[in-house]
Enzyme design. Structure first.
Site, PDB file in Angstrom:
ATOM      1  N   HIS A   1       0.833  -1.202   0.000  1.00  0.00           N
ATOM      2  CA  HIS A   1       0.000   0.000   0.000  1.00  0.00           C
ATOM      3  C   HIS A   1       0.866   1.249   0.000  1.00  0.00           C
ATOM      4  O   HIS A   1       1.491   1.573   1.002  1.00  0.00           O
ATOM      5  CB  HIS A   1      -0.871  -0.032   1.264  1.00  0.00           C
TER       6      HIS A   1
ATOM      7  N   LEU B   1       2.295   6.889  -4.965  1.00  0.00           N
ATOM      8  CA  LEU B   1       3.469   7.426  -5.644  1.00  0.00           C
ATOM      9  C   LEU B   1       3.186   8.728  -6.371  1.00  0.00           C
ATOM     10  O   LEU B   1       4.094   9.312  -6.965  1.00  0.00           O
ATOM     11  CB  LEU B   1       4.050   6.373  -6.598  1.00  0.00           C
ATOM     12  N   ARG B   2       1.974   9.159  -6.371  1.00  0.00           N
ATOM     13  CA  ARG B   2       1.551  10.499  -6.803  1.00  0.00           C
ATOM     14  C   ARG B   2       1.759  10.827  -8.272  1.00  0.00           C
ATOM     15  O   ARG B   2       1.349  11.897  -8.724  1.00  0.00           O
ATOM     16  CB  ARG B   2       2.263  11.581  -5.978  1.00  0.00           C
TER      17      ARG B   2
ATOM     18  N   ASN C   1      -5.210   6.479  -6.741  1.00  0.00           N
ATOM     19  CA  ASN C   1      -5.756   7.841  -6.621  1.00  0.00           C
ATOM     20  C   ASN C   1      -4.805   8.914  -7.134  1.00  0.00           C
ATOM     21  O   ASN C   1      -4.495   9.888  -6.466  1.00  0.00           O
ATOM     22  CB  ASN C   1      -6.215   8.150  -5.190  1.00  0.00           C
TER      23      ASN C   1
ATOM     24  N   ASP D   1      -9.012   3.297  -2.840  1.00  0.00           N
ATOM     25  CA  ASP D   1      -8.349   3.913  -1.692  1.00  0.00           C
ATOM     26  C   ASP D   1      -8.125   5.410  -1.853  1.00  0.00           C
ATOM     27  O   ASP D   1      -7.885   5.919  -2.928  1.00  0.00           O
ATOM     28  CB  ASP D   1      -6.997   3.257  -1.419  1.00  0.00           C
TER      29      ASP D   1
ATOM     30  N   HIS E   1     -10.482   0.557   1.859  1.00  0.00           N
ATOM     31  CA  HIS E   1     -10.185   1.538   2.909  1.00  0.00           C
ATOM     32  C   HIS E   1     -11.478   1.650   3.703  1.00  0.00           C
ATOM     33  O   HIS E   1     -12.441   2.235   3.237  1.00  0.00           O
ATOM     34  CB  HIS E   1      -9.792   2.855   2.223  1.00  0.00           C
TER      35      HIS E   1
ATOM     36  N   ASP F   1       1.489   2.549   3.574  1.00  0.00           N
ATOM     37  CA  ASP F   1       0.584   3.642   3.185  1.00  0.00           C
ATOM     38  C   ASP F   1       1.377   4.942   3.040  1.00  0.00           C
ATOM     39  O   ASP F   1       0.953   6.012   3.486  1.00  0.00           O
ATOM     40  CB  ASP F   1      -0.557   3.820   4.198  1.00  0.00           C
TER      41      ASP F   1
ATOM     42  N   PHE G   1      -4.566  14.468   4.723  1.00  0.00           N
ATOM     43  CA  PHE G   1      -4.156  13.309   5.512  1.00  0.00           C
ATOM     44  C   PHE G   1      -2.965  12.635   4.844  1.00  0.00           C
ATOM     45  O   PHE G   1      -2.899  12.554   3.612  1.00  0.00           O
ATOM     46  CB  PHE G   1      -5.290  12.271   5.562  1.00  0.00           C
ATOM     47  N   GLY G   2      -2.049  12.103   5.627  1.00  0.00           N
ATOM     48  CA  GLY G   2      -0.997  11.265   5.043  1.00  0.00           C
ATOM     49  C   GLY G   2       0.367  11.511   5.627  1.00  0.00           C
ATOM     50  O   GLY G   2       0.725  12.649   5.941  1.00  0.00           O
TER      51      GLY G   2
END
Lengths: 182, 323, 421
Positions: free
Chosen positions: C59, C62-63, C93, C151, C178, C303, C321-322
Site C-alpha cells: 500500500h 506514488l503520486r 488515486n 483507496d 479503505h 501507506d 491526511f498522510g
C-alpha cells in the site's frame, strides 16, 4: 550589579527629626491645611507620607488625607525596569480636583518619577497645585523639577546610590550611601 | 498567551492581581495612559467577532498603543491566501504583538511557532479562549473573595465551547468541582479527562441537577451554525436548558451567573436572570478590558525576554536606579 | 552474476533460518546453498546481515501522474529501495485516477524507465473512484494491475462492493478496501477520544472503521471473493477479521508502522501526525501489536502518502491526511515488535514478504528459480532517520530525528543492487 556600602547618611533618630521638621515646614508654608492632601509615591514615599501626616496631626491636630500612587504605568522608561514589573494599585481616597497636593517620595534624582506621578494625578482630576516633598535631594536633575520641602541635600556621583531604608518596608531604619561596583 | 492549560496557579494569580490597577483606571475621568505609546497591536480576527475585538482594541488604545486591524471578510484570506502567508505579511509590518482569533483549533499555536512576536489567543476553534477564562475568574474572585473549591455549573454545548475548556482548565487548577449540564451528545465522557488533580468533573443530563448547590453558573451561548451535525431545535433547548428564575433558585442563594456573551435573552437565559442581581455580565465586560490591558502590558510593556509566556514578577527596586 | 555471501537467510515461506549463500544469475535466483563458490560473480558480503525475500509494500501512493511536486515514480521508488522494498503496490488515486488500461500502461512504462524497484499498480474499483460505475477492471488486469481499490475513499456502497468482489473473483484479483463510514468520518481530523476533546479537534470514533469492516466481511462472505482490509487500526476491526478468518473466509489485512508505533496521545497540532485512519488509542495500538504477532494481521504496509511541504504547512484542520513511511518501516518493526521480545525475526520478515504475497496470491521465496529480489538488513545497525535526507520529495513524517537500532542495508531487485547503505 554589586553594591558596596560607603557610609551612613542618616540614623533612625535623624530620620525622625527630619520628618518632624518637614511636617512643621509644610504646615507653616501652606497657609492653612484644610485643602491639603498628601500623596506618597510607591514604595517608600508611602510610609514617609503617612509619617508626615501623623506628625502634622501632632502639631495642631490637623487631619490631612493621605493617598498612595503607583507610577509604573506612567513611566517613560519601562525597558529599564525589571522584565515583569509588578503593578500595585493606586489608592487615593479623596477627590483630587482643586486640592493642594503634596507629592512625597524618599529620593529625588532625575525627576522622571515625579513627572510620571504628575501624569497619574492629572488622569484623576485637576488639582489646584502640586508641590513636592522628599527626604533626600541628590541632584542630577534631567527634567525641570524642584522640591519645595527637602529633608537633606546630598551631593552624589553617578555611580553612587542612595538607599533609604524604612522599617515599614526594609525592617531597618537608616539612609545609606552605596556605590555600584562592576 | 496561547491557552490556560499550561499556566500554573501562581501565573494565573499574578495576572489577576495585575488586572486590579487596570480595573481602577476604568473609573478615572481620563482613561488613557501613555504606557504603551509607540507600540502596535495587530488584531487578526479571522472569525467574525465584535465584542472581543472591540475589547482588545480598546485595551490597546487605553494603554496608548496603536492597533492594526485585520478582519477576515475584507482580507485577502477570501482570495485564498494561506494563514501562514497572512501571518507573515502581518509580521512584516512589525507589530509588537498579534491578537488572533481563528476558527481552527491550534491556529494560534501555528502562528506563534513561526513568528518572533508574542501571540495572544483570542479564541482558536473550539480549543481555548484564555482571556475569557481570566476575566471570568477575576469576576468570580472579586465577588466571592477566592476561586478555591467552588461548585461550578457549566450549561450548554460544552463539546464545542472553547470558553468552557478554558474555564475548566483555570478553575480546575484551583480545585473547583464542576457539573456539566447540556444535551448529551455535546457533553461526552471524554470531558471528564480534562480535570487536573484536585478537581472533579461530572456530567448530568438535566439542568436541575447541574444547578443544585452551585456557587457559580456559566451559561454558554447556543451555537446555531453547525457543520457536520444537526442542530437542536430551539424549543427543545429552551424546554430543557434555559436558565429561568425558578431553576436558578436551585443554586446557592449567592450563586453568580456568568455568560461569555452575546446573550440571546429568552433562549439560553431568561431576561429576568440576565438582568437580575446575580448576573455578572456587565462586570465581565469591564473586567475583560482590565484583563486584556494587564496582558498587553505584561507581554509588550516591559523589558522583553524571548518567551511570550507569563512569569510571576521578581521585580526588585531596580526602579531606584532610574529615579 | 551476483553472489550474496555470509548472510543469514530467513525465508518464512519454508521456515528457513540458516547461514546460506545466494547466487543470482540474470533476474533469477540460481542457487541457495552453504559456501557457494562462483569465481566470476560479483560478491556482496552480507556478514552480520539477514538475507530475506524481497520485501513487498502492499500500500503506497506514488503520486505520479498528477502530483509530481509531492512525489514521482522515480523519487518514491528510490525511497522504497532505501527502505528495503523490492516491490511496491501503487494506489490508483493519481490524477487522472488509474481506472483504465491506458493509465495503467503509462504508469508501468514510466516505472520501467525511472523506477528503482518493481511498481505493481492497483487499479480503481470504480470509474474515477467515484463509487458509481465499475472501472475497466479486466482491461487493467491485462495491463498489469495486481489488485483493485478505491483507496483514499471507501468503496462507496455495499451494493457496489458486492459487484466489484463478484467481478474480481472471476478475474482472480483481490479487492482492497479503505474501511470508513463516511457519515461518522465527515469533518473529522483525528481519532475521537480524550485527546481530541482536549485539543478541540473533531474526531471520528473507532467504530468509523469497524462498522465498514463488518460490512465488508459480510459482503465477502456473500460473494466468496478475496478481501484485503487496508491500514487496519482498531481492536474492533481486528476482532472482526479474526472471526472471519476463523470462519474460513479469504480475508486478509495490513497494519502500518505508524499505527503500531504511535497513539492519539502523540498528536498535538503537528500535521506530520495527521493521517487517515488516524492514530488510535493505546488500547487499539496494543491490540494491533498482539494481532501482528498472533497471525491475525497478514502484512505490514506503509501507506506511504507524501505531500509537499506547502500542502502540510497549514492549520491542522486544513492539512491533507498522510505521512510518508518507506524508509522507517523496517526499523519501526524491529523497534516495536522484535527488540521488545514480542515477536521473532522470522515472523517480522513474514509480515514484509510471505504475508503480502499471500494477500496478492503470489509467492515470495529465496529459492532456485524465484525472482532475484532480496532484502538485506541488519537488526543491530544504529542510525538516525532525518527527513531532510529522505529520498522522497516530501517531508511529512512523524519520525524525523528518531534514532533506531536496525536498518535495511541493501536492496536487490531482478539481480541488481538498486541501493546499498
Amino acid at each position: 550589579m554589586r553594591v558596596v556600602e560607603k557610609s551612613q547618611l542618616m540614623s533612625a533618630t535623624e530620620i525622625d527629626r527630619t520628618i518632624q521638621r518637614l511636617a512643621h515646614e509644610i504646615v507653616e508654608k501652606s497657609g492653612g491645611t484644610s485643602n491639603l492632601g498628601l500623596i506618597g509615591i510607591r514604595r517608600r514615599g508611602v510610609p514617609l507620607a503617612q509619617r508626615i501626616v501623623r506628625a502634622m496631626r501632632g502639631i495642631d491636630g490637623v487631619q490631612v488625607p493621605v493617598g498612595t500612587l503607583d507610577i509604573t504605568l506612567y513611566r517613560d522608561d519601562l525597558s529599564k525596569v525589571a522584565p515583569h514589573p509588578v503593578l500595585q494599585s493606586s489608592d487615593i481616597p479623596f477627590p483630587v480636583d482643586d486640592k493642594d497636593l503634596i507629592l512625597t517620595d524618599d529620593v529625588l534624582y532625575t525627576g522622571r518619577t515625579v513627572r510620571a506621578a504628575m501624569n497619574g494625578l492629572f488622569d484623576l482630576g485637576r488639582p489646584q497645585s502640586i508641590r513636592l516633598c522628599v527626604l533626600i535631594d541628590r541632584g542630577h536633575r534631567e527634567l525641570p523639577i524642584e522640591a519645595s520641602f527637602v529633608g537633606r541635600h546630598v551631593q552624589t556621583s553617578d555611580t553612587e546610590i542612595i538607599e533609604v531604608r524604612l522599617t515599614e518596608v526594609d525592617r531597618e531604619e537608616r539612609v545609606m550611601l552605596v556605590e555600584r561596583v562592576s | 498567551m496561547l491557552g490556560i492549560e499550561p499556566l500554573t496557579v501562581e501565573q494565573i494569580t499574578f495576572l489577576l492581581d495585575q488586572s486590579k490597577p487596570f480595573q481602577e483606571i476604568q473609573r478615572h475621568p481620563l482613561k488613557k495612559l501613555a504606557t504603551l505609546r509607540g507600540k502596535t497591536v495587530a488584531l487578526a480576527f479571522f472569525e467574525p467577532s465584535t465584542r472581543t475585538r472591540i475589547s482588545f482594541g480598546t485595551a490597546a488604545a487605553r494603554l496608548g498603543s496603536d492597533t492594526m486591524n485585520l478582519q477576515a471578510e475584507v482580507s485577502s484570506l477570501r482570495k485564498g491566501e494561506s494563514l501562514l502567508d497572512t501571518a507573515r505579511t502581518l509580521d512584516a509590518m512589525k507589530p509588537d504583538c498579534i491578537v488572533m482569533r481563528h476558527s481552527a483549533s491550534g491556529a494560534a499555536e501555528f502562528v506563534a511557532r513561526r513568528l518572533e512576536i508574542p501571540v495572544i489567543n483570542a479564541g482558536d476553534g473550539t480549543h481555548e479562549h484564555p482571556t475569557q477564562a481570566l476575566l471570568d475568574a477575576l469576576t468570580i474572585r472579586d465577588r466571592r473573595g477566592s476561586l478555591e473549591g467552588l461548585n461550578v455549573a457549566i450549561l450548554g454545548d460544552i463539546l464545542h465551547s472553547r470558553v468552557a475548556r478554558s474555564n475548566l482548565h483555570l478553575l480546575g487548577k484551583f480545585g473547583c468541582r464542576f457539573t456539566l449540564g447540556g444535551p448529551a451528545m455535546w457533553v461526552p465522557r471524554e470531558l471528564e479527562s480534562l480535570a487536573p488533580p484536585g478537581c472533579s468533573i461530572r456530567r448530568v443530563a438535566r439542568i436541575e441537577q447541574a444547578l443544585e448547590g452551585a456557587d457559580v453558573i456559566i451559561v454558554l451561548r447556543v451555537q446555531q451554525e453547525r457543520q457536520h451535525e444537526s442542530a437542536l431545535a430551539l424549543a427543545e433547548y429552551i424546554l430543557l436548558y434555559q436558565l429561568t428564575p425558578e431553576r436558578l433558585r436551585l443554586a446557592r442563594p449567592e450563586a453568580l451567573v456568568l455568560h461569555p456573551g452575546p446573550m440571546i435573552r429568552g433562549l439560553e437565559i431568561d431576561p429576568a436572570v440576565a438582568d437580575g442581581p446575580q448576573s455578572c455580565v456587565l462586570e465581565q465586560v469591564t473586567n475583560g478590558l482590565a484583563v486584556r490591558m494587564a496582558l498587553l502590558f505584561e507581554l509588550i510593556g516591559s523589558a522583553q525576554t524571548e518567551s511570550s509566556a507569563v512569569a510571576p514578577a521578581q521585580a526588585k527596586d531596580a526602579a531606584d536606579a532610574a529615579r | 552474476m551476483l553472489l550474496v555471501k555470509n548472510g543469514r537467510v530467513l525465508d518464512p515461506s519454508r521456515g528457513t533460518d540458516a547461514m546460506l549463500d545466494v547466487l543470482l544469475e540474470g533476474d533469477r535466483i540460481a542457487q541457495v546453498a552453504p559456501a557457494i563458490s562462483a569465481p566470476s560473480a560479483e560478491v556482496f558480503d552480507a556478514t552480520g546481515m539477514v538475507v530475506a525475500p524481497g520485501f513487498i509494500d502492499l500500500h503506497c501512493h506514488l503520486r505520479e501522474p498528477g502530483d509530481e511536486p509531492s512525489e514521482t515514480l522515480e523519487s518514491g521508488t528510490r525511497a522504497a529501495a532505501r527502505g528495503g522494498f523490492t516491490a511496491v503496490c501503487a494506489m490508483p488515486n493519481t490524477k487522472p485516477v488509474n481506472d483504465n488500461a491506458s493509465v495503467t500502461r503509462a504508469i508501468l512504462e514510466r516505472a520501467q524507465a525511472a523506477a528503482s524497484v518493481r511498481v505493481w499498480p492497483i487499479g480503481a474499483a470504480s470509474r474515477g473512484s467515484k463509487g458509481e460505475e465499475l472501472a475497466e477492471i479486466a482491461a487493467m488486469k491485462q495491463a498489469g494491475i495486481v489488485a483493485v481499490s478505491d483507496d483514499g475513499r471507501p468503496i462507496a456502497t455495499a451494493r457496489l462492493l458486492r459487484q466489484v468482489m463478484d467481478y474480481c473473483r472471476s478475474l482472480d484479483l483481490p479487492v482492497i478496501d479503505h474501511c470508513e463510514d463516511a457519515s461518522l468520518a465527515a469533518g473529522a481530523v483525528m481519532r475521537e477520544g480524550n485527546q481530541s476533546v482536549r485539543l478541540g479537534l473533531r474526531g471520528m470514533p473507532a467504530a468509523t472503521e469497524s462498522i465498514a469492516v463488518a460490512r465488508d466481511v459480510q459482503v465477502a462472505e456473500l460473494t466468496g471473493g478475496r478481501l484485503h482490509i487496508a491500514h487496519l487500526s482498531t481492536r474492533a476491526s481486528l476482532e472482526l477479521v479474526r472471526a472471519a478468518k476463523q470462519r474460513g473466509l479469504p480475508v486478509t489485512c495490513e497494519v502500518t508502522p505508524h499505527h503500531f508505533t504511535l497513539t492519539d496521545e502523540d498528536l498535538a497540532y503537528d500535521t506530520r501526525f495527521k493521517m487517515n485512519p488516524p492514530l488510535a488509542s493505546r488500547s487499539d495500538r496494543d491490540a494491533l501489536l498482539a494481532g501482528l504477532t498472533d497471525g491475525t494481521v497478514d502484512a505490514i504496509a506503509t501507506d506511504h502518502a507524501p505531500h509537499e511541504p506547502a500542502l502540510k504547512d497549514v492549520e491542522f484542520d486544513r492539512a491533507p491526511f498522510g505521512v510518508t513511511g518507506f524508509e522507517t518501516a523496517l526499523a519501526l518493526g524491529l523497534e516495536q515488535l522484535v527488540h521488545t521480545g514480542g515477536m521473532t525475526l522470522m515472523r517480522l520478515v513474514e509480515l514484509f514478504t510471505a504475508g503480502p504475497a499471500r494477500a496478492l496470491g503470489i509467492t515470495r521465496r529465496v529459492a532456485t528459480g524465484e525472482p532475484a529480489d532480496l532484502t538485506l538488513f541488519s537488526s543491530e545497525h544504529a542510525w538516525t532517520f532525518r527527513a531532510v535526507e529522505s529520498a522522497s520529495r516530501s517531508r511529512n513524517t512523524p519520525f524525523d530525528g528518531r534514532s533506531f537500532r536496525g536498518a535495511p542495508m541493501a536492496t536487490i531487485v531482478a539481480g541488481r543492487i538498486v541501493w546499498r547503505r
